[in-house]
Write a protein that holds these residues in place. Structure first.
Motif, mmCIF file in Angstrom:
data_model
loop_
_atom_site.group_PDB
_atom_site.id
_atom_site.type_symbol
_atom_site.label_atom_id
_atom_site.label_comp_id
_atom_site.label_asym_id
_atom_site.label_seq_id
_atom_site.Cartn_x
_atom_site.Cartn_y
_atom_site.Cartn_z
ATOM 1 N N THR A 130 -101.823 60.962 -104.046
ATOM 2 C CA THR A 130 -100.797 61.728 -104.743
ATOM 3 C C THR A 130 -101.401 62.464 -105.923
ATOM 4 N N LEU A 131 -101.215 63.777 -105.944
ATOM 5 C CA LEU A 131 -101.619 64.589 -107.082
ATOM 6 C C LEU A 131 -100.411 64.730 -107.998
ATOM 7 N N GLU A 132 -100.515 64.202 -109.204
ATOM 8 C CA GLU A 132 -99.380 64.178 -110.119
ATOM 9 C C GLU A 132 -99.829 64.590 -111.512
ATOM 10 N N ALA A 133 -99.044 65.458 -112.154
ATOM 11 C CA ALA A 133 -99.432 65.945 -113.471
ATOM 12 C C ALA A 133 -98.210 66.392 -114.256
ATOM 13 N N THR A 134 -98.312 66.333 -115.587
ATOM 14 C CA THR A 134 -97.275 66.831 -116.479
ATOM 15 C C THR A 134 -97.918 67.694 -117.561
ATOM 16 N N LEU A 135 -97.158 68.645 -118.068
ATOM 17 C CA LEU A 135 -97.620 69.505 -119.147
ATOM 18 C C LEU A 135 -96.486 69.735 -120.129
ATOM 19 N N ASP A 136 -96.807 69.791 -121.415
ATOM 20 C CA ASP A 136 -95.817 70.116 -122.431
ATOM 21 C C ASP A 136 -95.416 71.582 -122.282
ATOM 22 N N ILE A 137 -94.167 71.879 -122.582
ATOM 23 C CA ILE A 137 -93.669 73.235 -122.403
ATOM 24 C C ILE A 137 -94.431 74.237 -123.269
ATOM 25 N N ASP A 138 -94.906 73.813 -124.428
ATOM 26 C CA ASP A 138 -95.638 74.726 -125.312
ATOM 27 C C ASP A 138 -96.936 75.207 -124.672
ATOM 28 N N VAL A 139 -97.574 74.338 -123.869
ATOM 29 C CA VAL A 139 -98.802 74.728 -123.174
ATOM 30 C C VAL A 139 -98.520 75.860 -122.200
ATOM 31 N N ILE A 140 -97.380 75.783 -121.519
ATOM 32 C CA ILE A 140 -96.996 76.817 -120.562
ATOM 33 C C ILE A 140 -96.705 78.134 -121.263
ATOM 34 N N LEU A 141 -95.965 78.044 -122.364
ATOM 35 C CA LEU A 141 -95.597 79.258 -123.079
ATOM 36 C C LEU A 141 -96.812 79.938 -123.696
ATOM 37 N N GLU A 142 -97.751 79.144 -124.185
ATOM 38 C CA GLU A 142 -98.957 79.721 -124.773
ATOM 39 C C GLU A 142 -99.826 80.397 -123.721
ATOM 40 N N ALA A 143 -99.755 79.890 -122.492
ATOM 41 C CA ALA A 143 -100.570 80.466 -121.410
ATOM 42 C C ALA A 143 -100.033 81.823 -120.984
ATOM 43 N N GLU A 144 -98.729 82.066 -121.207
ATOM 44 C CA GLU A 144 -98.072 83.300 -120.803
ATOM 45 C C GLU A 144 -98.312 83.567 -119.317
#
Length: 251
Positions: A192-206
């Motif tokens: 199983t490939l499983e991962a989480t990311l904080d929303i700020d990381v996503i927004l900063e990546a644009e």
């Protein structure tokens, strides 16, 4: 002084713990090692984004054809990595009423069904996903939930890697969550490939592709730990046995 019975129970617990750890590192059989070798020979890269980041970047320079028919957007093309086709169907929130891509931007919620195929001289991949998008006002990012299945057929060793279940979720409250339940050799092995990311990381990546590093244990059909599937940030894959020894690709 610790009472004798408690001391005995403690020693029993420690012994069981050490035994469990030892069993986890037991030498795998020759047959299992041969199966992991097939995996290592075939799976050199893997992308949770559907296509490799480098391919996505190159695709703007590729030969492609895009068209819209009623509620469906279709794109097909080729680049230095292979050929691909992508179909996106748009539906209202009930997931059955067709809508046009333009209409989707006016709705609070809608559903898209995506089927894709990618081919090159090493493998062929197929995926099918249903996604729900909610355009929530005053939120930093719309709610997005996607479920699906997929597979990658590697021509080397004729190995079929199956995504039995694909689940991704993105929202402003919980951030990003991904879970791919994978199997290979007719479900003889799974991981199983499983991962989480904080929303700020996503927004900063644009608009940039977010790369993830994930390590997953590989289990046989009886639930025994036999190895590791390691996905690096550059999307390269390393296969290890249960003792942590790298199985070098012979492909």
């Amino acid at each position: 002084m610790i009472p004798l019975k408690i001391a005995q129970l403690s020693r029993v617990f420690i012994a069981l713990l050490l035994t469990a750890c030892a069993n986890d590192n037991n030498e795998i059989s020759a047959d299992v090692r041969a199966d992991l070798q097939k995996l290592a020979n075939s799976v050199n890269t893997f992308s949770i984004n559907g296509t490799s980041a480098s391919a996505a970047t190159s695709r703007s320079k590729s030969t492609s054809l895009a068209r819209s028919i009623d509620n469906t957007e279709q794109e097909s093309g080729s680049d230095e990595f292979g050929t691909y086709t992508i179909d996106i169907e748009y539906f209202a929130a009930d997931a059955t009423t067709p809508i046009t891509p333009a209409e989707s931007s006016t709705l609070d919620s809608y559903v898209i069904k995506i089927t894709s195929q990618f081919r090159n001289d090493q493998y062929e991949s197929n995926a099918s996903q249903n996604s729900t998008i909610e355009n929530i006002e005053n939120e930093r990012i719309p709610n997005y939930t996607s479920t699906g299945t997929g597979s990658v057929n590697y021509y080397n060793d004729n190995l079929l890697l199956t995504a039995d279940s694909i689940f991704t979720k993105v929202n402003a409250q919980d951030g990003f969550y991904l879970r791919y339940e994978m199997s290979f050799l007719d479900h003889k092995y799974s991981f199983t490939l499983e991962a989480t990311l904080d929303i700020d990381v996503i927004l900063e990546a644009e608009d940039e592709t977010i790369m993830l590093a994930i390590t997953s244990k590989i289990y046989d059909v009886d639930g025994k730990h036999v190895g590791y599937f390691i996905l690096n940030e550059d999307e390269s894959v390393v296969i290890k046995d249960n003792a942590g020894k790298v199985i070098q690709s012979a492909g």
